[in-house]
Design a protein around this motif. Structure first.
Motif, PDB file in Angstrom:
ATOM      1  N   GLU A  86       0.829  -1.208   0.000  1.00 38.55           N
ATOM      2  CA  GLU A  86       0.000   0.000   0.000  1.00 38.55           C
ATOM      3  C   GLU A  86       0.860   1.253   0.000  1.00 38.55           C
ATOM      4  O   GLU A  86       0.642   2.176  -0.779  1.00 38.55           O
ATOM      5  CB  GLU A  86      -0.863   0.050   1.274  1.00 38.55           C
ATOM      6  CG  GLU A  86      -2.159  -0.664   1.170  1.00 38.55           C
ATOM      7  CD  GLU A  86      -3.028  -0.444   2.410  1.00 38.55           C
ATOM      8  OE1 GLU A  86      -2.762   0.508   3.163  1.00 38.55           O
ATOM      9  OE2 GLU A  86      -3.943  -1.238   2.608  1.00 38.55           O
ATOM     10  N   ALA A 117       2.509   1.819  -3.269  1.00 42.52           N
ATOM     11  CA  ALA A 117       1.537   2.221  -4.288  1.00 42.52           C
ATOM     12  C   ALA A 117       1.215   3.703  -4.131  1.00 42.52           C
ATOM     13  O   ALA A 117       1.189   4.462  -5.105  1.00 42.52           O
ATOM     14  CB  ALA A 117       0.272   1.381  -4.173  1.00 42.52           C
ATOM     15  N   ALA A 133      -3.509   4.788  -6.564  1.00 45.78           N
ATOM     16  CA  ALA A 133      -3.782   4.113  -5.299  1.00 45.78           C
ATOM     17  C   ALA A 133      -5.185   4.456  -4.817  1.00 45.78           C
ATOM     18  O   ALA A 133      -5.985   3.588  -4.472  1.00 45.78           O
ATOM     19  CB  ALA A 133      -2.740   4.514  -4.257  1.00 45.78           C
ATOM     20  N   ASN A 182      -7.934   2.928  -6.787  1.00 47.35           N
ATOM     21  CA  ASN A 182      -8.108   1.497  -6.582  1.00 47.35           C
ATOM     22  C   ASN A 182      -8.500   1.158  -5.150  1.00 47.35           C
ATOM     23  O   ASN A 182      -8.397   0.021  -4.725  1.00 47.35           O
ATOM     24  CB  ASN A 182      -6.854   0.745  -6.993  1.00 47.35           C
ATOM     25  CG  ASN A 182      -6.756   0.655  -8.506  1.00 47.35           C
ATOM     26  OD1 ASN A 182      -7.490  -0.102  -9.132  1.00 47.35           O
ATOM     27  ND2 ASN A 182      -5.905   1.460  -9.099  1.00 47.35           N
ATOM     28  N   VAL A 233       0.078   1.529 -11.412  1.00 46.40           N
ATOM     29  CA  VAL A 233       1.269   2.074 -10.771  1.00 46.40           C
ATOM     30  C   VAL A 233       2.417   1.651 -11.688  1.00 46.40           C
ATOM     31  O   VAL A 233       2.833   0.502 -11.695  1.00 46.40           O
ATOM     32  CB  VAL A 233       1.460   1.517  -9.349  1.00 46.40           C
ATOM     33  CG1 VAL A 233       2.765   2.016  -8.757  1.00 46.40           C
ATOM     34  CG2 VAL A 233       0.285   1.919  -8.478  1.00 46.40           C
ATOM     35  N   PHE A 289       5.356  -0.353 -10.567  1.00 50.67           N
ATOM     36  CA  PHE A 289       5.093  -1.697 -10.051  1.00 50.67           C
ATOM     37  C   PHE A 289       5.180  -2.721 -11.190  1.00 50.67           C
ATOM     38  O   PHE A 289       5.005  -2.382 -12.347  1.00 50.67           O
ATOM     39  CB  PHE A 289       3.691  -1.760  -9.451  1.00 50.67           C
ATOM     40  CG  PHE A 289       3.628  -1.417  -7.983  1.00 50.67           C
ATOM     41  CD1 PHE A 289       4.714  -0.912  -7.308  1.00 50.67           C
ATOM     42  CD2 PHE A 289       2.435  -1.617  -7.277  1.00 50.67           C
ATOM     43  CE1 PHE A 289       4.643  -0.597  -5.958  1.00 50.67           C
ATOM     44  CE2 PHE A 289       2.353  -1.303  -5.928  1.00 50.67           C
ATOM     45  CZ  PHE A 289       3.456  -0.798  -5.272  1.00 50.67           C
ATOM     46  N   ASP A 308       2.048  -7.037  -9.534  1.00 49.53           N
ATOM     47  CA  ASP A 308       1.559  -6.178  -8.451  1.00 49.53           C
ATOM     48  C   ASP A 308       0.362  -5.354  -8.905  1.00 49.53           C
ATOM     49  O   ASP A 308      -0.580  -5.126  -8.144  1.00 49.53           O
ATOM     50  CB  ASP A 308       2.681  -5.254  -7.960  1.00 49.53           C
ATOM     51  CG  ASP A 308       3.705  -6.003  -7.119  1.00 49.53           C
ATOM     52  OD1 ASP A 308       3.400  -7.145  -6.740  1.00 49.53           O
ATOM     53  OD2 ASP A 308       4.780  -5.455  -6.854  1.00 49.53           O
ATOM     54  N   ASN A 309       0.415  -4.910 -10.133  1.00 54.45           N
ATOM     55  CA  ASN A 309      -0.702  -4.111 -10.633  1.00 54.45           C
ATOM     56  C   ASN A 309      -1.989  -4.923 -10.733  1.00 54.45           C
ATOM     57  O   ASN A 309      -3.074  -4.372 -10.601  1.00 54.45           O
ATOM     58  CB  ASN A 309      -0.361  -3.529 -12.010  1.00 54.45           C
ATOM     59  CG  ASN A 309       0.282  -2.164 -11.887  1.00 54.45           C
ATOM     60  OD1 ASN A 309      -0.360  -1.215 -11.442  1.00 54.45           O
ATOM     61  ND2 ASN A 309       1.548  -2.082 -12.245  1.00 54.45           N
ATOM     62  N   LEU A 352      -3.884  -4.739  -7.454  1.00 53.79           N
ATOM     63  CA  LEU A 352      -3.950  -3.394  -6.857  1.00 53.79           C
ATOM     64  C   LEU A 352      -5.245  -3.185  -6.067  1.00 53.79           C
ATOM     65  O   LEU A 352      -5.287  -2.398  -5.122  1.00 53.79           O
ATOM     66  CB  LEU A 352      -3.843  -2.349  -7.968  1.00 53.79           C
ATOM     67  CG  LEU A 352      -3.211  -1.005  -7.628  1.00 53.79           C
ATOM     68  CD1 LEU A 352      -1.914  -1.156  -6.875  1.00 53.79           C
ATOM     69  CD2 LEU A 352      -2.973  -0.217  -8.919  1.00 53.79           C
ATOM     70  N   LYS A 353      -6.293  -3.868  -6.474  1.00 56.39           N
ATOM     71  CA  LYS A 353      -7.557  -3.714  -5.758  1.00 56.39           C
ATOM     72  C   LYS A 353      -7.746  -4.793  -4.704  1.00 56.39           C
ATOM     73  O   LYS A 353      -8.595  -4.648  -3.826  1.00 56.39           O
ATOM     74  CB  LYS A 353      -8.722  -3.810  -6.750  1.00 56.39           C
ATOM     75  CG  LYS A 353      -9.034  -2.517  -7.471  1.00 56.39           C
ATOM     76  CD  LYS A 353     -10.404  -2.598  -8.118  1.00 56.39           C
ATOM     77  CE  LYS A 353     -10.913  -1.235  -8.525  1.00 56.39           C
ATOM     78  NZ  LYS A 353     -10.371  -0.778  -9.810  1.00 56.39           N
ATOM     79  N   TYR A 406      -5.110  -6.798  -3.091  1.00 57.12           N
ATOM     80  CA  TYR A 406      -3.908  -7.264  -2.411  1.00 57.12           C
ATOM     81  C   TYR A 406      -4.135  -7.608  -0.944  1.00 57.12           C
ATOM     82  O   TYR A 406      -3.393  -8.369  -0.360  1.00 57.12           O
ATOM     83  CB  TYR A 406      -2.825  -6.178  -2.488  1.00 57.12           C
ATOM     84  CG  TYR A 406      -3.226  -4.921  -1.770  1.00 57.12           C
ATOM     85  CD1 TYR A 406      -2.909  -4.738  -0.434  1.00 57.12           C
ATOM     86  CD2 TYR A 406      -3.986  -3.939  -2.417  1.00 57.12           C
ATOM     87  CE1 TYR A 406      -3.330  -3.611   0.245  1.00 57.12           C
ATOM     88  CE2 TYR A 406      -4.406  -2.811  -1.744  1.00 57.12           C
ATOM     89  CZ  TYR A 406      -4.079  -2.654  -0.416  1.00 57.12           C
ATOM     90  OH  TYR A 406      -4.513  -1.559   0.263  1.00 57.12           O
TER      91      TYR A 406
END
Lengths: 374, 357, 507
Positions: free
Chosen positions: B216, B219, B227, B230, C347, C350, C354-355, C358-359, C361
Motif C-alpha cells: 500500500e 503504491a 492508489a 483502486n 502504478v 510496479f 503487483d498491478n 492493486l484492488k 492485495y
C-alpha cells in the motif's frame, strides 16, 4: 517535492562550500597576533607536538577557541613546535574522544581542550592515553559525578571570571556615569554566570564608591540559551537599546556577535550605544566607521596565556600534572585590555587601583549569585 | 531488476563524483588527494577501535537514513528527522533517568518510548498533510524547532544535574554501551544501537517487500491517484508512513543520545537527521542501500579528523570535503534527475515551437 | 512529374537504441492533396513527422521540399520552409484573444500591430471558411473553434504544408464534419495536408491518398477512393480486421446500477452534474455519449467514490452506496476502467503482477496475516496475462511502464473484468489504442455483457458508443438529455443531442 528537495540540497551544498571557504580563509588569522617580546626563554624539551580539539563553535570564534589557539600558536612560534587543531563533528564525548584519538595517533600528544564540555572526555582520555598530556581549560576531569579526578598527565585550569566582570562593570559605570546597563549571556553555565555576577558587583561598587548612578534592571539580564544564535543576540540587543539601555555586557559567543552588529548599526546611525566584550579584547570587532569601536572595554580572561604557560612549563619539564590551577587577578590571569581607547585615563587609573585592591584582598568579588540578578 | 542495477550504478557514479569534487578541493589548497583519501580511509578503518567508531557513527545514520528512505517510498519528504530524533531521545532519556528496572526491561522500555516519541512527532505532520494538505516539508521543519525547544525546556526544567546545558548523564544500566562490545572494539563508542539499527533494516526490508502494508505504502508513493482510485486509503497511508518514519527517527535518537552520547545536550538539532537525507538518496531508498551508504558516511566522519591530523588539510576544509562528498553524492543523483527533466522539457518546448513559430 | 511534390521524404531511416523506428520510409506529398498517414501507435508516424520537423536527425535518407533537397536540423527551418503542424493538444493562452494567440511568439512583433493582424486573420478566416472572430477570447470559444485557431496560426505564418496530428479526437461528429470541409477548402486553395490518424472513416471521407506504415516500414501507398476501409485496416494491422462488433441482442435483466438524481460539483465548485438519473441493467451496455467536459468525469468519479456527492443516491443491486468508500464500492461489485490509465489505472513502477492485485492485495489468497502471497499473486497475474493476451517482456515481473499502451490497457481491463464485477464502468477504454487492441477490448466488453453483467461505457468516440451500446444516454452540461435505444438512433441524432438539443427539438 523533488524540486524542493533539490533546492534544499543545493542550498546545503552552497552553505557547506561557503563555510569551508570562510574557515580556510580565517585559519591564518590567529597567526597574525603580534608577538610582544622578541626573545623568549624556554626549556630544552621542545620535542613534542601540541594539538587542540575545538569546543562548539569555530576556531575563529573571537572567544574561547580562538584565545586558546592563539596561545598555542604563540608558544609554538616561540619554541618551534608543531601544532594542529581538530574540529569534532559535534559536542558529545564520543566525538571529542575520536578527535583526541586522531591527534594522538598522528603524534600530537600534548593536547589542549577548551571548555567544561570536555570534563568527562578528559576523564576517559587521561587514562586511555597515559603517554599524552592534557590541558583542560574551564573544567576538571570527572566521571560524571563532579568528583575531580585530575590524573598526573592532566592540568585543569579555571579563571576568576567574576573578577574580570567586576573590572568591566567598574569601567563601564565610571565611563558612563549615569544611564542603564544590560547583560546578554549565552548558556547559563558557571563561567558565564560568574562574568555576569562580577559585572553587577563592579557597577554596584562604582555606584557606591564613586557616586555613579548606573541602573540595572533585572529584565535586561538575559541568557539567550545558546552560544550560536547570532540573530537572537541581535534581537535581544535591539530590544534592550530600545528600552534605553546604554551598554550591554555580552558573554555569549556568537550571540554576542549579533549584539555587536546591532550596536554597530546603531552607532553608525548616531546612537550612543556600547557593548562590553568578553574573553578576549574585542575592540577590533566593534569598529564601525574605520576608526571608532562600540566596544567600551572587554572582560578578559587569559586563556591564551594559560595555554602558553602550560606549554612553556612542558619545555622545562615542569608540567604541573595533577593540579587544578586558577587564573585570577593575582597572577594576571584576568583583567581588561591594556589599551582602552574608549575609556578615559581617569577610568583606567581607577580600575587599576581596584585591581590592586582585589589582589591585596581588600576588595572581594563574590563568585556566587547571592542577592544578584540571575 | 535492470532498473535497479541502473540505480546502483548511478549511486556509484555519484559517489565517485563526490570523491572527485573532494579531490579537486584538496588539490586547490595544495594537498595531495591520494594522500588525503588514504588517511581518510585509514582513519575510518585502520584499527579495531576505529572500525568500531565508524560503525558507531553509522548506527544513527542507518536509522535516520531509513526514516527518510521509508517516507520517500511513500512519496513523502521527511526533513523532520532531527526533531523526531530529539523527541525519541528525550523520551528514552526521561525513562532512563527516572525508572529503576532491571537492565533488559529498562532498555526495552526506553526503546519503545523512543519509537513512540518519534512516531508522535512524525504523525503530526502526517495528519496535517492528510487532513489539511499542509506540505510535509514545511510541517516537519517546524516540528524540528518545536522539538528543539521542547527538549531545551524539558531538560532544563527536569533533567539537569549540575550543568545547565545538558541532561544528567544516564546511569550505565540505561545506556546502550555494554562492556563486552566496548572491550571487543578496544574502547570505541560502538554499542547495542548497531543491533537495533540492523534489526530495523531487516524489519523495514520485510515491511516494504513482503507485506500488504508495504504494498500500500509503495503504491501511494509511486502513484497517489492510482492508489486512491483502486481503493487504497491514501490519507491513512500518509499518516502511517510518517508515523513509521518518525518511529525510526526516534530509534535514531535512542542510539544517539543513549548509546553514542550519554546525555542530551540542549540547543542542538542533531545533524544526523539531515545527513539521513543524503544517506537515503545514496542508498536509493532501499534498506540495504541505506546500510551501505551509512557505513560509507561513517568512514568519512571518523576518518576525517585523522586525515586532518596527518596532512595539511585544515579541519574546515576536511569538513567541507566531507560535506561536499556527502552532498555532491546526493545532489548528483538529483542533478541527474533534474537534467533528464530539463532535457524532456526542452524537447517538448521544441516540439511546441516546431508547431507555433 | 516530380515537380508535383511539395514534400518528399525519401528512404528515411532512423534508429533508436535497439529499435529501427523508421526503416527506409518514403512518403511523397503532392501539391494540393490530402495525404493520410495511417498506422497503429508506435508504427513510426510520429518519428517520421519529428524528422520532418527537425526534432530528430535522420540517420539516412533525403528530404526534399518543392524538389530541392533540404537539411532540416531545427524546427525553425521547417517553419521557414512553410511546414506547419496542428498539434493534438492545443497550445493556446486561454485568456488571450484569437489574434493575440496567433501573433504570440512571432519575432519582430513586440510592438503589436493588433489591428493589422486582426485584419489578416479575418481575411484568412473568410478565405478558408474558418468562421473565426479574431477578437474572441479563447476561453469563450468551443474546442472545435480552438482547433481552427491553431490552423489559423499556421496559415498566418504562411505555411503551405499543414500536418494534422489526430485532429478529430476532441471533436463532436458535427465538428469533425466541419473540419473535413475546412481541410478540403485548404487544399482547393493550394495548401497540402498530411493527416495523421488511425480513423479509417476520416481517411475515406477526406484524403486523396493514404500511406500505411507498420512497424517502421511503408506497407504501401494507395489511392483512397479505390481502396476499401477494410483493405486499409488490413494493411495497417497486418491481418483481416472485423469492423462491426459482432453481438447478439441484449437480454437485459434486473437493474444493477441505479443512479437517482445525482448531483456533484466540478473542479470549479459549480454543479458539474445536475440531478442525473440513469439505470443500467444486467446484460446490457449503456453508453454515455457527450462532448468532453460535460459532466462525464464528475459522474464517473461520483460513482466510483472519488468525488463527493452533493445530493442524490447511488444503488448497486439495491444497496445504497451513496456514502460508501471506494473500497466498499469495489467490494460491492463496481469495477472501473479509468480514463487515464497512467494516472489512475496503473502504478507504472510496479510489476505487472503487483498491478493485477492493486484492488485485492489485502485479502486472501493474495495476503495472509498481512504478508503478500507471491505465488498466488503470480498465478493470478499469469491468468490475466494469458486470458487477456497481455504482452510484455518478462511476464508478470515486467514493470508496467515497459508495456505498450495497448497492453497496459488490456492489463487494466483484465484486472477489472477478472474481479467479476456486477457493474463495469469503462471510461474511454480504447483511447489512444490501435485497431487490434480496440477490437480486442470491445470483444471483451461484449462478453462481459453477455455473461449477464452490467456495463456503463463512457466514451468520447461516438463510433464506439454506437457500436457497443444497447442503450445510449446523452449528457450535456451535466444533465441527461435523453436515453435512447441504440438501434433506434443514428450518429446525427446523437450528435445533436450531444450539442444539447433534445430529440424532436432540432428537427
Amino acid at each position: 517535492m523533488k524540486k524542493t528537495l533539490s533546492i534544499i540540497l543545493s542550498l546545503m551544498l552552497v552553505v557547506a562550500l561557503l563555510a569551508g571557504c570562510n574557515g580556510g580563509e580565517t585559519t591564518e588569522d590567529p597567526t597574525a597576533t603580534p608577538t610582544p617580546e622578541p626573545t623568549v626563554e624556554f626549556g630544552d624539551n621542545t620535542d613534542f607536538k601540541v594539538g587542540m580539539v575545538t569546543d562548539a563553535g569555530t576556531i575563529d570564534d573571537k572567544s574561547f577557541n580562538q584565545g586558546t589557539w592563539e596561545g598555542i600558536l604563540l608558544a609554538a612560534d616561540d619554541f618551534g613546535l608543531d601544532t594542529k587543531y581538530l574540529k569534532p563533528d559535534g559536542t558529545t564525548q564520543a566525538e571529542y574522544l575520536t578527535e583526541i584519538g586522531n591527534l594522538f595517533d598522528a603524534g600530537y600528544k600534548f593536547i589542549v581542550t577548551p571548555g567544561f564540555k570536555f570534563e568527562t572526555t578528559i576523564f576517559e582520555a587521561q587514562t586511555k592515553y597515559p603517554d599524552a598530556k592534557f590541558i583542560l581549560l574551564d573544567g576538571y576531569p570527572h566521571v560524571g559525578d563532579w568528583a575531580p579526578v585530575v590524573a598526573e598527565n592532566t592540568v585543569s585550569i579555571f579563571f576568576a571570571e567574576q573578577e574580570a566582570g567586576f573590572y568591566a562593570g567598574l569601567a563601564t559605570a565610571l565611563q558612563l556615569e549615569d544611564g542603564e546597563v544590560g547583560f546578554i549571556g549565552g548558556m547559563e553555565i558557571p563561567a558565564v554566570q560568574k562574568f555576569n555576577w562580577g559585572f553587577q558587583q563592579g557597577i554596584a561598587y562604582a555606584n557606591d564608591t564613586y557616586g555613579t548612578t548606573i541602573v540595572m534592571n533585572a529584565d535586561n539580564f538575559i541568557y539567550e540559551g545558546s552560544f550560536s544564535n547570532v540573530a537572537g543576540g541581535q534581537q535581544l540587543a535591539a530590544g534592550m537599546f530600545d528600552k534605553g539601555v546604554d551598554a550591554i555586557f555580552c558573554a555569549a559567543g556568537g550571540v554576542g556577535v549579533g549584539a555587536i552588529n546591532e550596536a554597530k548599526t546603531r552607532a553608525e546611525g548616531g546612537e550612543d550605544v556600547w557593548i562590553v566584550g568578553v574573553d578576549v579584547d574585542q575592540y577590533a570587532d566593534g569598529i564601525y566607521d574605520g576608526t571608532n569601536s562600540i566596544i567600551l572595554t572587554s572582560a578578559m580572561k587569559g586563556i591564551d596565556q594559560a595555554a602558553y604557560d602550560m606549554i612553556l612549563a612542558e619545555t622545562y619539564g615542569t608540567f604541573p600534572g595533577g593540579e587544578m590551577l586558577t587564573y585570577d587577578s593575582s597572577n594576571n590571569g584576568v583583567g581588561i585590555p591594556s589599551e582602552n581607547p574608549n575609556l578615559s585615563d581617569d577610568v583606567v587609573t581607577k580600575v587599576l587601583k581596584a585591581f590592586d585592591e582585589v589582589v591585596a584582598g581588600t576588595i572581594i568579588v563574590a563568585s556566587e549569585q547571592g542577592s544578584l540578578i540571575k | 531488476m535492470k532498473k535497479e542495477l541502473n540505480e546502483v550504478t548511478k549511486s556509484l557514479i555519484a559517489t565517485f563524483l563526490g570523491l572527485l569534487a573532494g579531490a579537486l578541493l584538496m588539490l586547490s589548497i595544495g594537498s595531495n588527494p591520494i594522500e588525503g583519501f588514504t588517511y581518510l580511509l585509514k582513519g575510518g578503518t585502520m584499527s579495531i577501535e576505529r572500525i568500531g567508531n565508524t560503525l558507531s557513527t553509522a548506527t544513527t545514520l542507518i536509522l535516520t537514513g531509513l526514516s527518510v528512505a521509508f517516507a520517500f517510498r511513500t512519496g513523502l519528504f521527511n526533513i523532520g528527522v532531527s526533531g523526531q530524533m530529539l523527541i525519541g531521545g528525550l523520551c528514552a532519556t526521561i525513562v532512563g533517568l527516572t525508572l529503576d528496572f532491571p537492565r533488559p526491561i529498562l532498555l526495552f522500555i526506553m526503546l519503545i518510548v523512543a519509537i513512540i516519541g518519534g512516531a508522535i512527532w512524525g504523525i503530526i505532520p502526517g495528519l496535517l498533510k492528510a487532513k489539511f494538505n499542509v506540505h510535509e516539508v514545511v510541517a516537519t521543519i517546524m516540528m524540528n524547532w518545536i522539538a528543539l525547544w521542547v527538549v531545551y525546556y524539558t531538560v532544563q526544567a527536569f533533567l539537569i544535574d549540575v550543568q545547565e546545558t545538558q541532561s544528567a548523564d544516564l546511569p550505565a544500566v540505561a545506556q546502550l554501551k555494554v562492556p563486552w562490545i566496548t572491550e571487543l572494539f578496544q574502547g570505541s563508542s560502538l554499542n547495542l544501537g548497531l543491533v537495533v539499527a540492523l534489526l530495523a533494516v531487516i524489519f523495514i526490508k520485510i515491511i516494504l517487500d513482503k507485506t500488504t502494508l508495504g504494498f500500500e505504502l509503495k503504491a501511494v508513493g509511486f502513484n497517489r491517484d492510482a492508489a486512491l482510485c483502486n481503493g487504497i486509503k491514501v490519507s491513512r497511508n500518509i499518516i502511517l508512513s510518517m508515523m513509521i518514519a518518525g518511529g525510526l527517527a526516534g530509534l535514531a535518537g535512542l542510539t544517539f543520545y543513549t548509546g553514542f552520547a550519554e546525555n542530551m545536550q540542549i540547543g542542538i538539532l542533531p545533524a544526523q537527521g539531515f545527513d539521513g537525507i543524503a544517506v537515503a538518496l545514496l542508498g536509493i531508498s532501499t534498506p540495504y542501500g541505506v546500510l551501505i551508504a551509512a557505513i560509507f558516511f561513517g568512514i568519512l566522519h571518523t576518518g576525517k579528523g585523522f586525515m586532518s591530523a596527518m596532512t595539511d588539510i585544515p579541519p574546515q576544509i576536511a569538513n567541507t570535503i566531507i560535506a561536499i562528498i556527502i552532498y555532491f553524492t546526493a545532489t548528483s543523483l538529483l542533478i541527474q534527475r533534474l537534467w533528464v527533466k530539463i532535457l524532456r522539457k526542452k524537447k517538448s518546448k521544441k516540439n511546441a515551437k516546431g508547431g507555433v513559430d | 512529374m516530380k515537380d508535383n511534390f511539395v514534400v518528399e521524404m525519401l528512404n528515411i531511416r532512423k534508429e533508436f537504441p535497439g529499435v529501427v523506428a523508421n526503416d527506409n520510409i518514403t512518403i511523397q506529398l503532392k501539391q494540393g492533396e490530402i495525404l493520410a498517414l495511417l498506422g497503429e501507435n508506435g508504427a513510426g508516424k510520429s518519428t517520421l513527422m519529428s524528422i520532418l520537423f527537425g526534432l530528430f536527425h535522420l540517420d539516412q535518407g533525403i528530404i526534399k521540399v518543392k524538389g530541392k533537397e533540404v537539411k532540416i536540423t531545427d524546427p525553425n527551418i521547417a517553419n521557414k520552409l512553410g511546414i506547419g503542424m496542428v498539434h493534438q493538444h492545443f497550445q493556446l493562452v486561454h485568456n488571450f484573444t484569437v489574434t493575440e494567440n496567433i501573433i504570440l511568439g512571432i519575432e519582430g512583433s513586440i510592438v503589436l500591430k493588433i489591428k493589422d493582424a486582426s485584419k489578416i486573420i479575418k481575411d484568412l478566416s473568410l478565405k478558408y471558411g474558418l468562421d473565426i472572430n479574431p477578437n474572441d477570447k479563447i476561453e469563450d470559444i468551443s474546442v472545435g473553434m480552438q482547433q481552427r485557431v491553431e490552423i489559423l496560426k499556421m496559415l498566418y505564418r504562411d505555411a503551405d504544408v499543414l500536418i494534422f496530428d489526430e485532429p478529430t479526437a476532441v471533436l463532436t461528429p458535427q465538428e469533425i464534419h466541419e473540419l473535413m470541409k475546412i481541410m478540403k477548402n485548404l487544399t482547393s486553395e493550394g495548401k497540402s495536408i498530411v493527416l495523421i490518424t488511425h480513423k479509417l472513416r476520416e481517411i475515406k471521407e477526406v484524403a486523396d491518398r493514404c500511406t500505411v506504415i507498420r512497424r517502421g516500414k511503408v506497407i504501401g501507398t494507395v489511392d483512397v477512393k479505390d481502396t476499401s476501409e477494410a483493405k486499409m485496416a488490413e494493411m495497417m494491422v497486418g491481418r483481416v480486421v472485423t469492423f462491426k462488433v459482432d453481438k447478439q441482442d441484449a437480454k437485459p435483466g434486473k437493474v444493477i446500477l441505479k443512479i437517482d438524481k445525482l448531483s456533484a460539483l466540478n473542479n470549479q465548485k459549480t454543479l458539474g452534474l445536475k440531478e442525473f438519473s440513469l439505470e443500467v441493467r444486467a446484460g446490457e451496455i449503456v453508453g454515455l455519449a457527450g462532448v468532453d467536459g460535460n459532466g462525464q468525469t464528475e459522474l464517473v468519479e461520483a460513482l466510483t467514490g472519488l468525488r463527493k456527492i452533493e445530493s442524490g443516491k447511488i444503488f448497486i443491486n439495491g444497496k445504497n452506496l451513496t456514502k460508501s468508500s471506494i473500497r466498499e464500492r469495489n467490494e460491492t461489485g463496481i469495477a472501473h476502467i479509468p480514463e487515464d490509465r497512467h494516472k489512475h489505472g496503473l502504478v507504472l513502477e510496479f510489476s505487472l503482477g503487483d498491478n493485477m492485485i492493486l484492488k485485492e492485495y489485502y485479502h486472501p489468497p493474495y495476503s495472509k496475516y498481512g504478508f503478500l502471497q507471491f505465488d498466488q499473486i503470480k498465478k493470478h497475474a499469469d491468468d490475466v496475462i494469458s486470458q487477456f493476451d497481455v504482452r510484455s517482456g518478462r511476464g508478470n515481473a515486467s514493470k508496467a511502464a515497459t508495456l505498450s499502451g495497448g497492453n497496459q490497457q488490456k492489463a487494466i481491463v483484465g484486472r477489472e473484468i477478472s474481479s467479476n464485477p456486477d457493474l463495469l464502468i469503462a471510461v474511454q477504454p480504447t483511447r489512444g489504442l490501435d485497431v487490434g487492441a480496440i477490437e480486442y477490448i470491445h470483444k471483451r466488453l461484449i462478453e462481459q455483457r453477455d455473461s449477464g453483467k452490467a456495463v456503463l461505457l463512457i466514451s468520447l468516440e461516438l463510433d464506439e458508443i454506437l457500436d457497443l451500446s444497447d442503450k445510449i444516454a446523452v449528457i450535456n452540461h451535466g444533465e441527461l438529455i435523453d436515453l435512447v435505444n441504440a438501434n433506434e438512433t443514428n450518429e446525427n441524432e446523437v450528435g445533436l443531442m450531444m450539442a444539447g438539443i433534445k430529440r424532436g427539438e432540432g428537427q
